[in-house]
Design a protein around this motif. Sequence first.
Motif, short mmCIF file in Angstrom:
data_model
loop_
_atom_site.label_atom_id
_atom_site.label_comp_id
_atom_site.label_asym_id
_atom_site.label_seq_id
_atom_site.Cartn_x
_atom_site.Cartn_y
_atom_site.Cartn_z
N VAL A 62 0.87 -1.18 0.00
CA VAL A 62 0.00 0.00 0.00
C VAL A 62 0.90 1.23 0.00
O VAL A 62 1.79 1.34 0.84
CB VAL A 62 -0.92 0.04 1.24
CG1 VAL A 62 -1.83 1.25 1.18
CG2 VAL A 62 -1.73 -1.24 1.34
N LYS A 66 -0.97 6.83 1.37
CA LYS A 66 -2.40 6.59 1.23
C LYS A 66 -3.08 6.36 2.59
O LYS A 66 -3.97 5.50 2.72
CB LYS A 66 -2.65 5.40 0.30
CG LYS A 66 -2.34 5.69 -1.15
CD LYS A 66 -3.23 6.82 -1.69
CE LYS A 66 -2.98 7.08 -3.17
NZ LYS A 66 -3.86 8.17 -3.67
N MET A 215 -9.02 -3.09 3.18
CA MET A 215 -8.55 -1.86 2.56
C MET A 215 -9.45 -0.65 2.87
O MET A 215 -9.13 0.47 2.50
CB MET A 215 -8.41 -2.04 1.05
CG MET A 215 -7.28 -2.99 0.65
SD MET A 215 -5.66 -2.42 1.22
CE MET A 215 -5.41 -1.02 0.10
N ASP A 216 -10.57 -0.89 3.56
CA ASP A 216 -11.39 0.23 4.01
C ASP A 216 -10.65 1.09 5.03
O ASP A 216 -11.03 2.24 5.27
CB ASP A 216 -12.69 -0.27 4.65
CG ASP A 216 -13.75 -0.61 3.62
OD1 ASP A 216 -13.66 -0.12 2.48
OD2 ASP A 216 -14.67 -1.37 3.97
N THR A 218 -7.78 2.32 4.79
CA THR A 218 -6.82 3.15 4.06
C THR A 218 -7.61 4.21 3.30
O THR A 218 -8.84 4.26 3.37
CB THR A 218 -6.00 2.33 3.04
OG1 THR A 218 -6.85 1.99 1.92
CG2 THR A 218 -5.48 1.02 3.66
N ASP A 219 -6.92 5.04 2.53
CA ASP A 219 -7.61 6.06 1.72
C ASP A 219 -8.41 5.44 0.57
O ASP A 219 -9.17 6.15 -0.10
CB ASP A 219 -6.61 7.06 1.15
CG ASP A 219 -6.01 7.93 2.24
OD1 ASP A 219 -6.50 7.92 3.38
OD2 ASP A 219 -5.01 8.63 1.94
N TYR A 220 -8.25 4.13 0.35
CA TYR A 220 -9.02 3.46 -0.69
C TYR A 220 -10.37 2.98 -0.17
O TYR A 220 -11.16 2.41 -0.92
CB TYR A 220 -8.25 2.25 -1.22
CG TYR A 220 -6.93 2.60 -1.88
CD1 TYR A 220 -6.89 3.24 -3.11
CD2 TYR A 220 -5.72 2.26 -1.28
CE1 TYR A 220 -5.69 3.55 -3.72
CE2 TYR A 220 -4.50 2.57 -1.88
CZ TYR A 220 -4.51 3.21 -3.10
OH TYR A 220 -3.30 3.53 -3.71
N SER A 222 -14.23 2.89 1.88
CA SER A 222 -15.51 3.58 1.73
C SER A 222 -15.55 4.76 2.70
O SER A 222 -14.97 4.72 3.79
CB SER A 222 -16.66 2.62 2.04
OG SER A 222 -16.70 2.31 3.42
#
Length: 249
Positions: A62, A66, A215-216, A218-220, A222
């Motif tokens: 990652v 981010k 991955m929620d 992180t900046d990716y 929702s």
Amino acid sequence: MKFAVPLALSLLTSSVMATSLDIYDASRERNIPITVDFPVQKDLCTTNNKCKVAFVSAGYKVPYLKYQLMVQNLNEMGYLTVAVDHELPNDPPLSKKGDLYQTRIENWKRGAETLDFLQSNISLSYPEYNFQNILLVGHSNGGDISAWLASENKSYISKIITLDHRRVALPKTAKIQVLSIRATEYPTVASALLTEKEQSKYHSCIVEIENSKHMDLTDYGSEKVMNKVRLITKGFLSGESCTKLKQQA
């Protein structure tokens, strides 16, 4: 760019709100990419009233920048944040075979050494910030790195927040406050977390966000989950009870 630590950091000025640079660890012949973001009200930080410091460690693969959801949240709360890139092009890949706890120790140790080096080598360049009272923040493998360092009895670590780390045991000590925000997508090794009894004993907290993905955090992620992460983090750092933090999830 590549500088020895004193030279690199001497180039920073108080008017710069965010700075990216490489710090060189001569003992390991290793460049360490970092980005420093200052508190929103940085003028309140002085040598007589030092502001707080947080090291932010990314998950494996990652991009280390981010995690603005955490960085901006911490900057608003008065923290200087140091985002750290742990994975360099020449580093061996993270093991995906065998006993992953054993085969990934090399990676965690390397990351912990990097954080320890930064703590002892950049503090003189930021005299308005308290590097003797650091918050560690890490997502996934970055959380494992942070937990590994926290287990080494470093007196300068006061708090740790992990975002869905999965293997390294969280510290079990009243000296370090712990928050671990969990996603529900993947299982976690039970020994990596704290039991309800341990959470109460050590004034720490495990918070699971229902129907969230790895991955929620992180900046990716929702916007709904990221907002919950911000609220839970802010509540933890403001001293709210674990019961209240879980209600935010």
